[in-house]
Design a protein around this motif. Structure first.
Motif, PDB file in Angstrom:
ATOM      1  N   LEU A   1      34.706  27.678  30.509  1.00 47.75           N
ATOM      2  CA  LEU A   1      35.387  28.833  29.924  1.00 47.75           C
ATOM      3  C   LEU A   1      36.525  29.313  30.819  1.00 47.75           C
ATOM      4  O   LEU A   1      37.573  29.733  30.336  1.00 47.75           O
ATOM      5  N   LYS A   2      36.331  29.204  32.120  1.00 49.51           N
ATOM      6  CA  LYS A   2      37.351  29.662  33.085  1.00 49.51           C
ATOM      7  C   LYS A   2      38.684  28.934  32.888  1.00 49.51           C
ATOM      8  O   LYS A   2      39.749  29.491  33.159  1.00 49.51           O
TER       9      LYS A   2
ATOM     10  N   PHE B   1      39.546  39.765  31.778  1.00 44.09           N
ATOM     11  CA  PHE B   1      38.508  39.306  30.854  1.00 44.09           C
ATOM     12  C   PHE B   1      38.715  37.864  30.399  1.00 44.09           C
ATOM     13  O   PHE B   1      37.774  37.206  29.961  1.00 44.09           O
ATOM     14  N   ALA B   2      39.932  37.369  30.482  1.00 38.71           N
ATOM     15  CA  ALA B   2      40.252  36.030  29.973  1.00 38.71           C
ATOM     16  C   ALA B   2      39.509  34.954  30.756  1.00 38.71           C
ATOM     17  O   ALA B   2      39.459  34.983  31.987  1.00 38.71           O
ATOM     18  N   GLY B   3      38.920  34.033  30.019  1.00 38.59           N
ATOM     19  CA  GLY B   3      38.193  32.941  30.646  1.00 38.59           C
ATOM     20  C   GLY B   3      36.854  33.344  31.229  1.00 38.59           C
ATOM     21  O   GLY B   3      36.275  32.611  32.026  1.00 38.59           O
ATOM     22  N   ARG B   4      36.344  34.499  30.834  1.00 42.22           N
ATOM     23  CA  ARG B   4      35.087  35.004  31.391  1.00 42.22           C
ATOM     24  C   ARG B   4      34.196  35.595  30.307  1.00 42.22           C
ATOM     25  O   ARG B   4      34.646  35.990  29.258  1.00 42.22           O
ATOM     26  N   GLU B   5      32.917  35.729  30.671  1.00 46.25           N
ATOM     27  CA  GLU B   5      31.976  36.542  29.898  1.00 46.25           C
ATOM     28  C   GLU B   5      32.205  37.974  30.357  1.00 46.25           C
ATOM     29  O   GLU B   5      32.161  38.255  31.558  1.00 46.25           O
ATOM     30  N   CYS B   6      32.501  38.873  29.435  1.00 39.60           N
ATOM     31  CA  CYS B   6      32.886  40.221  29.855  1.00 39.60           C
ATOM     32  C   CYS B   6      32.048  41.327  29.216  1.00 39.60           C
ATOM     33  O   CYS B   6      32.483  42.480  29.163  1.00 39.60           O
TER      34      CYS B   6
ATOM     35  N   ARG C   1      30.247  29.148  21.765  1.00 34.87           N
ATOM     36  CA  ARG C   1      29.290  29.998  22.473  1.00 34.87           C
ATOM     37  C   ARG C   1      29.164  29.559  23.914  1.00 34.87           C
ATOM     38  O   ARG C   1      29.433  28.406  24.259  1.00 34.87           O
ATOM     39  N   LEU C   2      28.740  30.502  24.719  1.00 33.32           N
ATOM     40  CA  LEU C   2      28.550  30.249  26.142  1.00 33.32           C
ATOM     41  C   LEU C   2      27.116  29.765  26.348  1.00 33.32           C
ATOM     42  O   LEU C   2      26.176  30.338  25.827  1.00 33.32           O
TER      43      LEU C   2
END
Length: 156
Positions: free
Chosen positions: A65-66, A104-109, A154-155
């Protein structure tokens, strides 16, 4: 000259007279029939409706995701809220590099959104100790993302 004027007046008076009851009934019937005709194009149910329901959603690890943090202009910008990954590329002025929500971009926030903070250390999926107010705030954010941005995966 008077004959010509009278002819013009009578012409317009005849053609601009109020509609007759028969004409009104015909017009009402036509409008009713048009209202029964279905639209020619389907109306989308939601912006997140999947055009290909057989296509499975992508799965992302935190590291994968990063790579979608907006630093590589050839890739879309993704973020995750409670494990659901959204494509927020249409909001790149907010989530892209230099944007007010770029953290928040590229992360679970989820945690950061619930706590209304932009601290990088709060960008986690840990939401076990949230207050009731923070849980409500997170649910509101989640609804906003669902309404505005397409789900891409999904993560895991």
């Amino acid at each position: 000259m008077e004959e010509k004027t009278e002819g013009v007046i009578s012409y317009f008076a005849y053609h601009l007279s109020p509609p007759t009851p028969i004409l009104c009934n015909l017009l009402n019937s036509l409008l009713f029939l048009l209202s029964l005709t279905p639209p020619t194009q389907p109306i989308p149910i939601s912006p997140n409706s999947d055009p290909n329901p057989n296509q499975s959603a992508m799965e992302f690890t935190v590291a994968q995701l990063k790579a979608y943090d907006g630093s590589d202009k050839s890739k879309p910008i993704y973020l995750s809220v409670k494990g659901t990954v959204y494509d927020v590329s249409s909001g790149k002025s907010f989530y892209g590099p230099g944007g007010p929500y770029a953290v928040f971009a590229g992360r679970e926030c989820a945690r950061a959104l619930a706590k209304m903070t932009k601290e990088e250390s709060e960008c986690t999926a840990d939401v076990d100790d949230l207050t009731e107010k923070e849980e409500t705030t997170l649910a509101d954010w989640e609804k906003k993302f669902q309404a505005k941005y397409p789900v891409v995966g999904r993560l895991v």
